[in-house]
Design an enzyme around this catalytic site. Structure first.
Site, short mmCIF file in Angstrom:
data_model
loop_
_atom_site.label_atom_id
_atom_site.label_comp_id
_atom_site.label_asym_id
_atom_site.label_seq_id
_atom_site.Cartn_x
_atom_site.Cartn_y
_atom_site.Cartn_z
N PHE A 112 38.68 48.36 2.91
CA PHE A 112 39.77 49.31 2.65
C PHE A 112 40.82 48.77 1.69
O PHE A 112 41.62 49.53 1.17
CB PHE A 112 40.39 49.76 3.98
N LYS A 113 40.81 47.46 1.41
CA LYS A 113 41.79 46.91 0.48
C LYS A 113 41.69 47.57 -0.90
O LYS A 113 42.65 47.60 -1.65
CB LYS A 113 41.61 45.40 0.35
N ASP A 114 40.50 48.09 -1.23
CA ASP A 114 40.34 48.79 -2.51
C ASP A 114 41.28 49.98 -2.64
O ASP A 114 41.69 50.32 -3.75
CB ASP A 114 38.91 49.32 -2.65
#
Ligand SMILES: *Cc1c(COP(=O)(O)O)cnc(C)c1O
Length: 499
Positions: A112-114
């Site tokens: 989810f860091k994207d």
């Protein structure tokens, strides 16, 4: 919109300044001076928008020193369909009548860091230009795995920037390491540090404050910046997907506009769940925010007792991105729920630094328990959850998401609340495939197999394609072969920057 520091010592700055600086000069975190309120009708208007339109709509409230064109360009660059394998940037999947999974891992690095690191570079480059800064920006990152790759991918070929990632030589998974050392791009560098994550992190901190190096940098028109999760430019894009998920649920008829939902978040540094909190403050109908931890359960204890105690054994778990004892973004929440009492926040943060603990007052504690419910999951429960979700729903979740699901189940047992709940799914099951395969196949089946063999086995068993970002990783060319000691990190930076 102006931003100020949670510790009260930075005056008011525009969003471009807050994003460029990353952390406030007094050591605090930048927060907006007020929270924008949306009417239900405005949320309803999002139902028929694309993700990119929803992102533009939310961002405009908070970075109004950027022009509409600048914001739209940042959003288009970040959430392009070729980067997210389609136009469903953050799809919601219905598990059953009550439970919805928000898949936040369709970006290039499968975690989810994207969602934030795809847009931060563009926000930052604009911020640099808008504030009249001419320097080339060098992003330094110490990573325990996910952030490094997401930052490399986000900054790759973004002009005016150079990115250098330090990762612990033996501290990341095989997949994570291959993701980093095969990174393509003209301005990207990944270097292994002999030591653990703390060595890499302390080395990076020392570089930021190294006077000799900073002098050389100034002479050469270069400036350091950071992409870590305390930058407002990373938090803001995360607010978008809560609105987006809600709009999607309304669109599909799962809920009616105005119905309250619960939000469940597997939590580490408290960034993701803080974005849910800001969404609630902005008017998104949220009932409870459920904070899910692994065995590093500092936050569970804090939310249940008001005492933050980091003095405990650090545990390595199968959900490593949540192995954290000091959740930096909590500082922002404390500032908000004490109605911007920077003295109180500063006091607590000083106690944390000096004694490793602090206790909030009763009023703050009551507010915490009104907003949040907290629980944690042990290693065995995490794997059991993956197995049972697969058997029951033919759906595969990663270890972090499994922590979220198990804590949600505990919430339901404890409260009897079965209203619609949205669980943030923070990584693709393929990213942490060894644990996922262990849960689904059993220990004996995975023995002696490499992570890459397990990718294939999982794909076959579950009938799911291996995501682009992970497929054929073991056959890609290794580009970044550098290894250095903790003491040599500054020298490496000089060499890369040619100064
Ligand atoms: C970073 C990360 C988390 C924790 O998110 P925070 O915003 O730090 O709370 C959870 N799961 C995965 C897979 C992550 O990469």
């Amino acid at each position: 919109m102006f931003y100020k520091s949670t510790r009260g010592g930075a005056g008011s700055v525009l969003s471009a300044d807050a994003i460029k600086k990353g952390i406030a000069p007094d050591g605090g975190l930048f927060v907006p001076e007020s929270v924008c309120k949306l009417e239900l009708e405005q949320i309803g208007n999002m139902v028929n928008m694309t993700y990119r339109e929803r992102a533009t709509a939310v961002l405009k409230y908070y970075i109004d020193d950027y022009t509409d064109e600048e914001i739209e360009e940042c959003v288009e660059n970040a959430y392009a369909r070729q980067k997210f394998e389609g136009d469903d940037i953050a799809p919601v999947r219905k598990l059953n009548e009550n439970v919805y999974i928000l898949e936040l891992w369709h970006g290039p690095t499968c975690a989810f860091k994207d969602m934030a690191l795809q847009i931060l570079p563009h926000l930052l480059v604009n911020a640099v230009r808008k504030t009249g800064e001419n320097s080339r920006i060098v992003i330094l990152v110490a990573t325990s795995g996910d952030t490094g790759k997401a930052a490399l991918e986000g900054f790759k070929d973004v002009s005016g920037t150079e990115i250098i990632v330090f990762y612990p030589y033996n501290g990341v998974s095989e997949v994570q390491k291959m993701q980093m050392v095969t990174q393509e791009g003209k301005n990207v560098h990944a270097i292994a540090v002999e030591g653990n994550f703390d060595d890499a992190q302390n080395g990076v901190k020392a570089i930021f404050t190294n006077p000799e190096l900073n002098g050389l940098m100034a002479l050469n028109g270069i400036k350091f910046s950071s992409a870590n999760s305390i930058n407002w430019g990373r938090l803001l894009p995360q607010i978008v997907y809560y609105f987006s998920a809600y709009a999607d649920m309304v669109k599909k008829g799962d809920i009616r506009l105005g119905d309250k939902i619960n939000v469940v978040v597997p939590t580490g540094n408290f960034g993701n769940i803080l974005a849910a909190y800001y969404s609630l403050r902005m008017g998104l109908p949220i009932n409870k925010m459920i904070c899910a931890s692994n065995e590093n359960n500092v936050l569970t204890d804090f939310i249940n007792t008001g005492r933050y105690d980091s003095k405990r054994e650090f545990k390595r778990t199968v959900s490593p991105s949540m192995d954290i004892l000091i959740s930096s973004n909590l500082e922002r929440l404390l500032f908000e729920i004490t109605d911007h009492d920077s003295n109180a926040v500063k006091g607590w943060m000083e106690q944390l630094k000096e004694n490793g603990e602090y206790t909030v007052d009763d009023n703050t504690r009551r507010k915490l328990s009104k907003l949040f419910w907290a629980g944690y999951t042990n290693e065995n429960e995490t794997l059991k959850t993956i197995e049972y979700i697969y058997n029951e729903y033919n759906y595969v979740v990663d270890t972090h998401t499994a922590v979220g699901i198990d804590v949600y189940d505990k919430y339901v047992i404890s409260t009897g609340d079965v209203s619609a709940s949205l669980i943030a799914s923070t990584a693709s099951p393929f990213k942490f495939n060894e644990s996922v395969a262990r849960a689904i196949f059993g220990e004996s089946e995975i023995e002696g197999k490499s992570e890459f063999q397990l990718l294939d086995a999982l794909s076959e068993e579950c009938g799911l394609p291996i995501p682009q970002g992970l497929a054929n990783l073991d056959k890609k060319t290794v580009i970044h072969k550098g290894v250095c000691s903790r003491e040599e990190m500054a020298e490496q930076v000089k060499k890369i920057l040619n100064i």
